[in-house]
Motif scaffolding. Structure first.
Motif, PDB file in Angstrom:
ATOM      1  N   MET A 156     -28.603  46.175 -38.789  1.00 27.82           N
ATOM      2  CA  MET A 156     -27.526  45.032 -38.558  1.00 27.82           C
ATOM      3  C   MET A 156     -27.021  45.452 -37.381  1.00 27.82           C
ATOM      4  O   MET A 156     -26.506  44.588 -36.570  1.00 27.82           O
ATOM      5  N   LEU A 157     -26.587  46.802 -36.952  1.00 28.55           N
ATOM      6  CA  LEU A 157     -26.115  47.261 -35.983  1.00 28.55           C
ATOM      7  C   LEU A 157     -26.813  46.991 -34.671  1.00 28.55           C
ATOM      8  O   LEU A 157     -26.238  46.953 -33.558  1.00 28.55           O
ATOM      9  N   THR A 158     -28.164  47.206 -34.911  1.00 28.77           N
ATOM     10  CA  THR A 158     -29.119  47.107 -33.664  1.00 28.77           C
ATOM     11  C   THR A 158     -29.809  45.849 -33.557  1.00 28.77           C
ATOM     12  O   THR A 158     -30.953  45.669 -32.706  1.00 28.77           O
ATOM     13  N   LYS A 159     -29.503  44.829 -34.314  1.00 30.15           N
ATOM     14  CA  LYS A 159     -30.152  43.497 -34.065  1.00 30.15           C
ATOM     15  C   LYS A 159     -29.537  42.825 -32.890  1.00 30.15           C
ATOM     16  O   LYS A 159     -28.437  42.848 -32.509  1.00 30.15           O
ATOM     17  N   GLU A 160     -30.296  41.904 -32.229  1.00 30.50           N
ATOM     18  CA  GLU A 160     -29.633  41.113 -31.211  1.00 30.50           C
ATOM     19  C   GLU A 160     -28.729  40.234 -31.747  1.00 30.50           C
ATOM     20  O   GLU A 160     -28.387  39.639 -32.945  1.00 30.50           O
ATOM     21  N   ASP A 161     -27.609  40.344 -30.864  1.00 28.28           N
ATOM     22  CA  ASP A 161     -26.091  39.861 -31.365  1.00 28.28           C
ATOM     23  C   ASP A 161     -26.058  38.643 -30.345  1.00 28.28           C
ATOM     24  O   ASP A 161     -25.333  38.803 -29.207  1.00 28.28           O
ATOM     25  N   PHE A 162     -26.656  37.483 -30.628  1.00 29.09           N
ATOM     26  CA  PHE A 162     -26.171  36.344 -29.426  1.00 29.09           C
ATOM     27  C   PHE A 162     -25.351  35.305 -30.148  1.00 29.09           C
ATOM     28  O   PHE A 162     -24.795  35.021 -31.199  1.00 29.09           O
ATOM     29  N   MET A 163     -25.011  34.463 -29.118  1.00 27.08           N
ATOM     30  CA  MET A 163     -23.684  33.472 -29.263  1.00 27.08           C
ATOM     31  C   MET A 163     -24.607  32.168 -28.726  1.00 27.08           C
ATOM     32  O   MET A 163     -25.209  32.152 -27.667  1.00 27.08           O
ATOM     33  N   PRO A 164     -24.576  31.276 -29.742  1.00 23.70           N
ATOM     34  CA  PRO A 164     -25.267  29.728 -29.239  1.00 23.70           C
ATOM     35  C   PRO A 164     -24.398  29.165 -28.127  1.00 23.70           C
ATOM     36  O   PRO A 164     -23.254  29.337 -28.078  1.00 23.70           O
ATOM     37  N   ALA A 165     -25.139  28.312 -27.473  1.00 25.52           N
ATOM     38  CA  ALA A 165     -24.472  27.833 -26.330  1.00 25.52           C
ATOM     39  C   ALA A 165     -23.350  26.917 -26.342  1.00 25.52           C
ATOM     40  O   ALA A 165     -22.285  26.987 -25.711  1.00 25.52           O
ATOM     41  N   ARG A 166     -23.119  26.138 -27.481  1.00 23.37           N
ATOM     42  CA  ARG A 166     -22.224  25.182 -27.952  1.00 23.37           C
ATOM     43  C   ARG A 166     -20.917  26.236 -28.424  1.00 23.37           C
ATOM     44  O   ARG A 166     -19.967  25.142 -28.678  1.00 23.37           O
ATOM     45  N   VAL A 218     -33.563  28.118 -25.773  1.00 21.19           N
ATOM     46  CA  VAL A 218     -34.062  27.729 -27.121  1.00 21.19           C
ATOM     47  C   VAL A 218     -33.272  28.055 -28.187  1.00 21.19           C
ATOM     48  O   VAL A 218     -32.996  27.676 -29.059  1.00 21.19           O
ATOM     49  N   LYS A 219     -33.061  29.712 -27.699  1.00 24.81           N
ATOM     50  CA  LYS A 219     -32.247  30.586 -28.976  1.00 24.81           C
ATOM     51  C   LYS A 219     -30.836  30.054 -28.962  1.00 24.81           C
ATOM     52  O   LYS A 219     -30.197  30.045 -30.106  1.00 24.81           O
ATOM     53  N   ALA A 220     -30.508  29.467 -27.733  1.00 22.44           N
ATOM     54  CA  ALA A 220     -28.974  29.251 -27.885  1.00 22.44           C
ATOM     55  C   ALA A 220     -28.775  27.700 -28.556  1.00 22.44           C
ATOM     56  O   ALA A 220     -27.619  27.216 -28.571  1.00 22.44           O
ATOM     57  N   GLN A 221     -29.564  26.974 -28.821  1.00 22.21           N
ATOM     58  CA  GLN A 221     -29.402  25.626 -29.125  1.00 22.21           C
ATOM     59  C   GLN A 221     -28.836  25.928 -30.713  1.00 22.21           C
ATOM     60  O   GLN A 221     -29.302  26.636 -31.330  1.00 22.21           O
ATOM     61  N   PRO A 222     -28.161  24.951 -31.110  1.00 26.75           N
ATOM     62  CA  PRO A 222     -27.690  24.802 -32.489  1.00 26.75           C
ATOM     63  C   PRO A 222     -29.182  24.727 -33.403  1.00 26.75           C
ATOM     64  O   PRO A 222     -29.873  24.041 -33.198  1.00 26.75           O
ATOM     65  N   PHE A 223     -28.724  25.340 -34.665  1.00 28.38           N
ATOM     66  CA  PHE A 223     -30.003  25.559 -35.523  1.00 28.38           C
ATOM     67  C   PHE A 223     -29.955  23.977 -36.543  1.00 28.38           C
ATOM     68  O   PHE A 223     -28.939  23.693 -36.998  1.00 28.38           O
ATOM     69  N   GLU A 224     -30.981  23.504 -36.366  1.00 28.32           N
ATOM     70  CA  GLU A 224     -30.954  22.123 -37.240  1.00 28.32           C
ATOM     71  C   GLU A 224     -32.524  22.058 -37.431  1.00 28.32           C
ATOM     72  O   GLU A 224     -33.339  21.073 -37.382  1.00 28.32           O
ATOM     73  N   SER A 225     -32.884  23.099 -38.049  1.00 29.80           N
ATOM     74  CA  SER A 225     -34.358  22.957 -38.827  1.00 29.80           C
ATOM     75  C   SER A 225     -35.578  22.610 -37.807  1.00 29.80           C
ATOM     76  O   SER A 225     -36.449  21.881 -38.171  1.00 29.80           O
ATOM     77  N   GLY A 226     -35.297  23.024 -36.466  1.00 30.36           N
ATOM     78  CA  GLY A 226     -36.315  22.697 -35.604  1.00 30.36           C
ATOM     79  C   GLY A 226     -36.251  21.659 -34.661  1.00 30.36           C
ATOM     80  O   GLY A 226     -36.548  21.134 -33.944  1.00 30.36           O
ATOM     81  N   LYS A 227     -35.330  20.504 -35.140  1.00 28.54           N
ATOM     82  CA  LYS A 227     -35.114  19.111 -34.333  1.00 28.54           C
ATOM     83  C   LYS A 227     -33.906  19.455 -33.465  1.00 28.54           C
ATOM     84  O   LYS A 227     -32.936  20.294 -33.636  1.00 28.54           O
ATOM     85  N   ASP A 228     -33.799  18.597 -32.186  1.00 30.39           N
ATOM     86  CA  ASP A 228     -32.968  18.665 -31.430  1.00 30.39           C
ATOM     87  C   ASP A 228     -31.696  17.896 -31.928  1.00 30.39           C
ATOM     88  O   ASP A 228     -31.724  16.646 -32.509  1.00 30.39           O
ATOM     89  N   PRO A 229     -30.680  18.499 -32.007  1.00 27.27           N
ATOM     90  CA  PRO A 229     -29.203  17.734 -32.740  1.00 27.27           C
ATOM     91  C   PRO A 229     -29.129  16.509 -31.766  1.00 27.27           C
ATOM     92  O   PRO A 229     -29.172  16.661 -30.686  1.00 27.27           O
ATOM     93  N   ILE A 230     -28.823  15.288 -32.542  1.00 23.88           N
ATOM     94  CA  ILE A 230     -28.500  14.221 -31.971  1.00 23.88           C
ATOM     95  C   ILE A 230     -26.977  14.251 -31.422  1.00 23.88           C
ATOM     96  O   ILE A 230     -26.629  13.817 -30.266  1.00 23.88           O
ATOM     97  N   GLU A 231     -26.139  14.544 -32.345  1.00 29.70           N
ATOM     98  CA  GLU A 231     -24.665  14.889 -32.023  1.00 29.70           C
ATOM     99  C   GLU A 231     -24.158  15.921 -32.707  1.00 29.70           C
ATOM    100  O   GLU A 231     -24.442  16.492 -33.985  1.00 29.70           O
TER     101      GLU A 231
END
Lengths: 365, 116
Positions: free
Chosen positions: A68-78, B35-48
């Protein structure tokens, strides 16, 4: 000089409790896998090895930590950058400090000092533990909100509503214990459980409060959000409030779960299973109800008490894990209904019953 | 002086939890892709993203919680002193719990605890 020695002793007490709960929490990752394997007739975790030694898979917690310490630690855009980082911190922090007020032994007399075997000696220990347990809700809610993901926020809301429902039942179900022992100090409650009923039965909370015990354990499991109450996570529907977390941050949520399990087990032990009490063991040694006596040195008595506390906590955790691997997950409305329409009215009934019994029978003064 | 252990426990927990946050940020890899930074929604693009908007059921449960938890607060000191209060305290609490449970029954009958 004495001030420094006092500080040193205080630090020793805190360090003991913190290492106790940290090690318990770490071991639970292994216990959970191994116990489920045995219950399901599998071999279970046994792959991690150091120089070929597998040691029943006991190296797995270590391997997990390194992974866990060496896994990628990312932050989603939103995500909200600050709250996203703060949420796992809050979860682990309050899981750790909640255990501090739970006594793990009586007073230790060493070199003319009286050392209470409890990290935080508070007269309102029960309130302290509950306050810390409740604050850990914030970690879960923050995680759900800050992730910026629909699944996560749904999980966060479910977790918050479930935990406050469980908390009502927890608060109401221990009222009987407080009425019986007449104190909010955990140490006093444990000492009260050293009394004898009818001259030979230890007055443990589970005997004087059987209904309270069942309600507390059920509500306690709900408060830890583990199966059968794991609707906030339910990996087959919404994955949960930590869906956007990776690496050690996810590990921290998993760990907070285990820490809360240890806290609930410790609290159950303290309130209902006699805490560090060994039946018929007093400060001078054993005094059996049939008249026999066995004098023991002070250090051995203290060791027996700390050992008894550890064994009881482990047993309680074992029971909680048995429940976890036996029952399927409740539906969310079933879990909420159980909390509000089952546990809460029964807890109120328990308060009334305890009050009536105390007045009619009298109980120990 | 006696309560300095609380501060020590807080410091200990903060160091442990802080280390778990800081150590990975030093040694863990970072290869962020859009793509990785997108919110997870089972592969779909989140609508809202419904940040900040809650299903009203959760708010009502939170209100019930505050109501009943505050009522419970009054029981704590009563429970502690119960042995001294005797039958008088018992009768008083029956009245208090009776009123509390009436309110609870009202919530129940109005369907406030139903999840459809």
């Amino acid at each position: 000089m004495t001030a420094i020695a006092d500080l040193g002793i205080a630090f020793g007490r805190v360090a003991f409790v913190m290492l106790f709960i940290l090690n318990m929490g770490g071991l639970l990752t292994w216990v959970e896998r191994k116990q489920s394997a045995i219950m399901q007739d599998r071999i279970g975790a046994n792959r991690a090895s150091i120089f070929g030694f597998r040691l029943l898979g006991l190296f797995h917690p270590l391997a997990d930590a390194i992974k866990m310490l060496t896994k990628e630690d990312f932050m989603p855009a939103r995500a909200d950058r600050f709250l996203f980082q703060l949420a796992p911190f809050v979860s682990v922090f309050f899981g750790l400090v909640a255990f501090a007020a739970i006594p793990f032994g009586d007073t230790l007399r060493l070199a003319g000092r009286e050392i209470p075997l409890q990290a935080v000696t508070l007269d309102v220990g029960v309130l302290y533990v509950f306050a810390m347990l409740s604050l850990s809700i914030y970690g879960v809610m923050m995680a759900g909100w800050a992730s910026g993901s629909n699944f996560a926020i749904l999980g966060g809301q479910r977790a918050a509503a479930l935990m406050i429902s469980a908390e009502i039942a927890i608060g109401a179900s221990i009222m009987g214990v407080i009425m019986w022992y007449g104190s909010l100090s955990l140490q006093t409650i444990v000492r009260g459980q050293g009394d004898l009923l009818l001259g030979w039965i230890p007055a443990w909370g589970i005997l004087v409060q059987p209904l309270g015990f069942l309600l507390f354990v059920t509500a306690g499991i709900a408060a830890t959000r583990r199966i059968p109450f794991d609707t906030p996570e339910s990996e087959s529907e919404i994955i949960g409030y930590f869906v956007e977390y990776s690496g050690m941050k996810f590990g921290m949520f998993a760990m907070a779960d285990f820490l809360e399990t240890v806290v609930i087990a410790g609290l159950t032990t303290t309130l209902f299973l006699g805490g560090w009490q060994v039946p018929w063991l007093y400060a001078e040694g054993f005094r059996f109800p049939w008249g026999a006596e066995l004098a023991l040195p002070h250090l051995l008595v203290v060791l027996l008490q700390v050992g008894a506390f550890t064994v009881k906590v482990s047993l309680m955790i074992f029971v909680m894990m048995l429940v976890r691997w036996t029952l399927p997950r409740f539906r969310y409305d079933q879990a909420m209904r159980l909390g509000w329409l089952g546990l809460f009215p029964l807890s109120v009934l328990n308060i009334v019953l305890t009050g009536a019994v105390l007045l009619l029978v009298g109980g120990p003064a | 002086m006696e309560h300095v252990t609380i501060l020590m426990a807080f410091a200990f927990a903060a160091v442990v939890a802080g280390a778990m946050l800081v150590v990975p940020s030093l040694i863990a890899p970072r290869r962020l892709t859009p793509v990785k930074a997108q919110p997870f929604e089972s592969g779909k693009d989140p609508i809202e993203i419904t940040q900040g908007r809650l299903a009203v059921k959760f708010s009502t449960v939170a209100i019930f919680f505050i109501l009943i938890d505050i009522e419970l607060l009054f029981i704590w000191p009563w429970a502690m002193l119960y042995r001294k209060l005797g039958w008088f305290g018992f009768a008083e609490m029956l009245v208090f719990l009776g009123i509390l449970m009436l309110g609870f029954l009202y919530i129940w009958q109005k369907g406030g605890l139903e999840w459809e």
